[in-house]
Design a protein around this motif. Structure first.
Motif, PDB file in Angstrom:
ATOM      1  N   LEU A  69       0.847  -1.184   0.000  1.00 25.62           N
ATOM      2  CA  LEU A  69       0.000   0.000   0.000  1.00 25.62           C
ATOM      3  C   LEU A  69       0.880   1.230   0.000  1.00 25.62           C
ATOM      4  N   VAL A  70       0.588   2.142  -0.926  1.00 21.23           N
ATOM      5  CA  VAL A  70       1.143   3.490  -0.877  1.00 21.23           C
ATOM      6  C   VAL A  70      -0.040   4.421  -0.674  1.00 21.23           C
ATOM      7  N   ALA A  71      -0.041   5.141   0.444  1.00 26.27           N
ATOM      8  CA  ALA A  71      -1.108   6.081   0.779  1.00 26.27           C
ATOM      9  C   ALA A  71      -0.554   7.486   0.656  1.00 26.27           C
ATOM     10  N   VAL A  72      -1.155   8.294  -0.200  1.00 25.55           N
ATOM     11  CA  VAL A  72      -0.673   9.654  -0.460  1.00 25.55           C
ATOM     12  C   VAL A  72      -1.665  10.643   0.132  1.00 25.55           C
ATOM     13  N   GLU A  73      -1.174  11.496   1.023  1.00 27.82           N
ATOM     14  CA  GLU A  73      -2.024  12.455   1.728  1.00 27.82           C
ATOM     15  C   GLU A  73      -1.206  13.716   2.001  1.00 27.82           C
ATOM     16  N   ALA A  74      -1.702  14.874   1.524  1.00 30.29           N
ATOM     17  CA  ALA A  74      -0.966  16.132   1.672  1.00 30.29           C
ATOM     18  C   ALA A  74      -1.106  16.740   3.061  1.00 30.29           C
ATOM     19  N   GLY A  75      -2.208  16.494   3.730  1.00 31.98           N
ATOM     20  CA  GLY A  75      -2.441  17.115   5.039  1.00 31.98           C
ATOM     21  C   GLY A  75      -1.559  16.502   6.115  1.00 31.98           C
ATOM     22  N   GLN A 108       2.464  14.243   0.758  1.00 31.39           N
ATOM     23  CA  GLN A 108       2.773  15.011  -0.445  1.00 31.39           C
ATOM     24  C   GLN A 108       1.481  15.267  -1.217  1.00 31.39           C
ATOM     25  N   ARG A 109       1.464  16.311  -2.000  1.00 29.78           N
ATOM     26  CA  ARG A 109       0.316  16.581  -2.861  1.00 29.78           C
ATOM     27  C   ARG A 109       0.225  15.483  -3.918  1.00 29.78           C
ATOM     28  N   VAL A 110      -0.991  15.054  -4.224  1.00 30.77           N
ATOM     29  CA  VAL A 110      -1.200  13.927  -5.125  1.00 30.77           C
ATOM     30  C   VAL A 110      -0.588  14.179  -6.497  1.00 30.77           C
ATOM     31  N   GLN A 111      -0.859  15.339  -7.095  1.00 39.46           N
ATOM     32  CA  GLN A 111      -0.333  15.613  -8.435  1.00 39.46           C
ATOM     33  C   GLN A 111       1.185  15.597  -8.445  1.00 39.46           C
ATOM     34  N   SER A 112       1.794  16.125  -7.412  1.00 39.50           N
ATOM     35  CA  SER A 112       3.256  16.122  -7.312  1.00 39.50           C
ATOM     36  C   SER A 112       3.789  14.696  -7.201  1.00 39.50           C
ATOM     37  N   TRP A 113       3.147  13.871  -6.365  1.00 45.76           N
ATOM     38  CA  TRP A 113       3.590  12.487  -6.202  1.00 45.76           C
ATOM     39  C   TRP A 113       3.446  11.714  -7.516  1.00 45.76           C
TER      40      TRP A 113
END
Length: 196
Positions: A69-75, A108-113
């Motif tokens: 699992l890779v979970a991407v969350e900017a907050g 990290q921000r989703v678009q950036s990741w």
């Protein structure tokens, strides 16, 4: 408080971030995973959870046998909660002597990741953006996501039933949406680039 539904860590309570984050309701999660169970074997799946919040959707897949699992969350707050939940699920897998899973929480921000995401890697993706993310921006994100998907990857998008209908970009095959109260789930699959 959110609980995992099934699998090795089924019943485990997960923390949820503050009120700025909108967790997927239990009813919607049950319907979502019931549908996925009917078509997928979670064993060995590589899962991506975008706009992860507490990472409950991705961790549910891990509990059911996914290997990564890779979970991407900017907050910052939500990412911290997701890390704590990932640790709790990892501990539950260890206690059950289950096969360990690789769980990574990326703040990290989703678009950036996505600009540096591994190619042709993910088999199952959850996309649960804030409702104020426009449908046009979401459709652009789906184009950017496509290179990271393995052939015939499943993509699930959660939106408000009040948002405009989604049009799947080229490279996806979409299914009719399913409505659950104020929530609508969009199910799609990446096309197999090896065909043709």
């Amino acid at each position: 408080m959110t609980r995992l539904i099934a699998g090795v860590a089924g019943g485990l309570s997960l923390a949820t971030p503050d009120s700025r984050t909108r967790p997927t309701t239990g009813r919607t999660r049950e319907a979502l995973f019931s549908r996925l169970d009917a078509r997928l074997d979670f064993t060995d799946l590589r899962v991506l959870d975008l706009y992860a919040g507490s990472a409950a959707l991705g961790l549910e897949a891990i509990s059911r046998g996914a290997e990564e699992l890779v979970a991407v969350e900017a907050g910052r707050t939500a990412a911290s909660v997701a890390r704590r939940n990932a640790q709790a699920v990892g501990d539950a897998l260890d206690q059950a002597s289950a096969r360990p899973a690789r769980i990574t929480v990326v703040e990290q921000r989703v678009q950036s990741w996505l600009s540096g995401a591994p190619a042709a890697h993910f088999d199952l993706v959850f996309v649960d953006p804030p409702y104020d993310v426009s449908t046009a921006a979401l459709e652009t994100l789906l184009v950017d996501l496509l290179p990271a998907l393995s052939p015939l990857a499943d993509v699930v998008i959660e939106r408000s039933s009040r948002t405009p209908d989604l049009r799947w970009p080229a490279g996806y095959v979409g299914q009719p949406p399913r409505r659950y109260g104020e929530t609508v789930l969009w199910f799609g699959e990446s096309e197999d680039a090896r065909v043709g």
